[in-house]
Design a protein around this motif. Structure first.
Motif, short mmCIF file in Angstrom:
data_model
loop_
_atom_site.label_atom_id
_atom_site.label_comp_id
_atom_site.label_asym_id
_atom_site.label_seq_id
_atom_site.Cartn_x
_atom_site.Cartn_y
_atom_site.Cartn_z
N GLN A 1 0.82 -1.21 0.00
CA GLN A 1 0.00 0.00 0.00
C GLN A 1 0.86 1.27 0.00
OE1 GLN A 1 -2.54 -0.35 3.41
NE2 GLN A 1 -3.65 -2.10 2.60
N ARG A 2 2.10 1.15 0.48
CA ARG A 2 2.95 2.32 0.61
C ARG A 2 4.02 2.41 -0.46
NH1 ARG A 2 5.31 2.39 6.54
NH2 ARG A 2 6.26 4.25 5.65
N ALA A 3 4.03 1.44 -1.36
CA ALA A 3 5.12 1.39 -2.33
C ALA A 3 5.18 2.64 -3.20
CB ALA A 3 4.96 0.15 -3.22
N GLY A 4 6.39 3.14 -3.45
CA GLY A 4 6.58 4.31 -4.29
C GLY A 4 7.61 4.03 -5.38
N ASP A 5 8.06 5.08 -6.08
CA ASP A 5 9.03 4.93 -7.15
C ASP A 5 10.29 4.25 -6.62
OD1 ASP A 5 8.17 8.14 -8.57
OD2 ASP A 5 7.36 6.15 -8.96
N PRO A 6 10.94 3.37 -7.41
CA PRO A 6 10.59 2.98 -8.78
C PRO A 6 9.56 1.86 -8.86
CG PRO A 6 12.61 1.90 -8.15
CD PRO A 6 12.23 2.77 -6.98
N ILE A 7 9.04 1.45 -7.73
CA ILE A 7 8.04 0.38 -7.73
C ILE A 7 6.77 0.80 -8.49
CG2 ILE A 7 6.69 -1.17 -6.26
CD1 ILE A 7 9.72 -1.54 -6.12
N ALA A 8 6.51 2.11 -8.54
CA ALA A 8 5.30 2.60 -9.21
C ALA A 8 5.27 2.22 -10.68
CB ALA A 8 5.20 4.12 -9.06
N ALA A 9 6.44 1.94 -11.26
CA ALA A 9 6.49 1.58 -12.68
C ALA A 9 6.00 0.16 -12.93
CB ALA A 9 7.92 1.73 -13.20
N LEU A 10 5.86 -0.65 -11.87
CA LEU A 10 5.45 -2.04 -12.04
C LEU A 10 3.94 -2.14 -12.21
CD1 LEU A 10 7.62 -3.78 -9.29
CD2 LEU A 10 8.22 -3.28 -11.67
N THR A 11 3.51 -3.16 -12.96
CA THR A 11 2.08 -3.43 -13.08
C THR A 11 1.58 -4.06 -11.78
OG1 THR A 11 2.40 -5.67 -13.91
CG2 THR A 11 2.40 -3.88 -15.54
N VAL A 12 0.27 -4.17 -11.66
CA VAL A 12 -0.32 -4.78 -10.47
C VAL A 12 0.18 -6.21 -10.31
CG1 VAL A 12 -2.47 -5.57 -9.40
CG2 VAL A 12 -2.38 -3.33 -10.52
N ARG A 13 0.21 -6.97 -11.40
CA ARG A 13 0.67 -8.35 -11.34
C ARG A 13 2.14 -8.43 -10.97
NH1 ARG A 13 -1.75 -12.73 -10.23
NH2 ARG A 13 -3.06 -12.99 -12.07
N GLU A 14 2.96 -7.53 -11.51
CA GLU A 14 4.38 -7.53 -11.18
C GLU A 14 4.60 -7.21 -9.70
OE1 GLU A 14 5.78 -6.19 -15.69
OE2 GLU A 14 5.73 -4.72 -14.05
N ARG A 15 3.78 -6.31 -9.15
CA ARG A 15 3.87 -6.02 -7.71
C ARG A 15 3.49 -7.25 -6.89
NH1 ARG A 15 1.87 0.04 -6.06
NH2 ARG A 15 2.77 1.19 -7.80
N GLU A 16 2.48 -7.97 -7.35
CA GLU A 16 2.08 -9.19 -6.64
C GLU A 16 3.23 -10.20 -6.64
OE1 GLU A 16 -2.75 -9.24 -7.54
OE2 GLU A 16 -1.37 -10.33 -8.85
N VAL A 17 3.87 -10.35 -7.79
CA VAL A 17 4.99 -11.29 -7.90
C VAL A 17 6.13 -10.85 -6.99
CG1 VAL A 17 6.78 -12.18 -9.45
CG2 VAL A 17 4.40 -12.08 -10.22
N LEU A 18 6.47 -9.57 -7.00
CA LEU A 18 7.57 -9.06 -6.19
C LEU A 18 7.26 -9.19 -4.69
CD1 LEU A 18 10.32 -7.81 -5.97
CD2 LEU A 18 9.31 -5.57 -6.46
N ALA A 19 6.00 -8.95 -4.31
CA ALA A 19 5.61 -9.11 -2.91
C ALA A 19 5.80 -10.55 -2.45
CB ALA A 19 4.15 -8.68 -2.72
N LEU A 20 5.47 -11.51 -3.32
CA LEU A 20 5.65 -12.92 -2.98
C LEU A 20 7.13 -13.29 -2.96
CD1 LEU A 20 2.68 -14.41 -5.04
CD2 LEU A 20 2.83 -14.19 -2.55
N MET A 21 7.92 -12.68 -3.83
CA MET A 21 9.36 -12.87 -3.77
C MET A 21 9.90 -12.40 -2.42
SD MET A 21 10.40 -11.56 -7.61
CE MET A 21 12.13 -11.35 -7.22
N ALA A 22 9.38 -11.27 -1.94
CA ALA A 22 9.82 -10.73 -0.65
C ALA A 22 9.47 -11.65 0.50
CB ALA A 22 9.21 -9.35 -0.43
N GLN A 23 8.44 -12.47 0.32
CA GLN A 23 8.08 -13.45 1.35
C GLN A 23 8.98 -14.68 1.28
OE1 GLN A 23 3.87 -14.38 1.74
NE2 GLN A 23 3.32 -12.38 0.92
N GLY A 24 9.80 -14.77 0.23
CA GLY A 24 10.74 -15.88 0.11
C GLY A 24 10.27 -16.99 -0.80
N LEU A 25 9.14 -16.82 -1.51
CA LEU A 25 8.63 -17.88 -2.38
C LEU A 25 9.47 -18.00 -3.64
CD1 LEU A 25 6.20 -17.31 -0.46
CD2 LEU A 25 4.69 -17.87 -2.38
#
Length: 219
Positions: free
Chosen positions: A140-164
């Protein structure tokens, strides 16, 4: 795999000792304060540590401070932080230190045994293990350069951050492994993580995500 634990709650520390022992970990030491933790780390040089953010005597930030000092003395020391609540100001400093595995989990995750053991192993191997509740706040708080990512790319990156890994991400989002691979490639490109970058691009992407979502260190 040797583990040093810093936890003043006897019930939780005893539970961790039994849980990890059954999972094949070697509990080198359990400390109930910061000084004892640092002494144990110096003596045993563990493969991974588990640290409560708040330890005696003030129960404010003794644990995270001890973890930071331990990583200064032993660069790359893997640290899995346990906290009762999401306390971003403390985790930011830990994430800002270079090298080594880092994890941040809420204490109620310990009861989810398989997930907790998996998270600890990822941290010990140099990866990240971030609590899903923390990730939800960061999205919810993500800003640049994350703003350039699509919704799906943010979902993928968030799951990467969880270690998946890629397969787990594909299963979670009900998409193909190939689709995950393409999304991650797009993420690397948009974050400017070229193939020639030093370090592990997956880890760099996660750190970029966390830092630009409010986990930056203070002055």
């Amino acid at each position: 795999m040797r583990v040093v634990i810093a936890e003043d709650n006897v019930l939780l520390s005893t539970g961790l000792e039994l849980l990890l022992g059954r999972a094949g970990f070697d509990i080198a030491a359990i400390a109930d304060d910061a000084a004892g933790f640092l002494t144990a780390v110096r003596e045993h040089r563990p493969d991974v540590t588990i640290v409560d953010v708040r330890l005696p005597p003030s129960f404010r930030d003794e644990g995270i401070r001890a973890a930071l000092q331990a990583r200064q003395e032993q660069p790359g020391l893997p640290v899995l932080v346990l906290s009762q609540y999401v306390e971003q100001q403390y985790a930011a400093e830990l994430l800002a230190t270079a090298g080594g595995g880092v994890g941040y989990l809420l204490k109620d995750r310990v009861s989810r045994v398989d997930a907790f053991i998996d998270a600890l192993r990822r941290v010990a191997a140099g990866g990240t293990a971030m609590d899903p509740e923390v990730i939800a706040q960061l999205v919810q708080r993500a800003g640049d350069p994350i703003a350039a990512l699509t919704v799906r790319e943010r979902e993928v990156l968030a799951l990467m951050a969880q270690g998946l890994d890629n397969t787990a991400i594909a299963q979670h989002l009900t998409i193909t492994d190939n689709a995950v691979h393409k999304h991650i490639g797009n993420i690397f490109a948009k974050l400017g993580l070229a193939v020639t970058d030093s370090g592990h691009r997956r880890v760099l992407a996660v750190l970029t995500y966390l830092n630009n979502a409010g986990w930056t260190s203070g002055p």
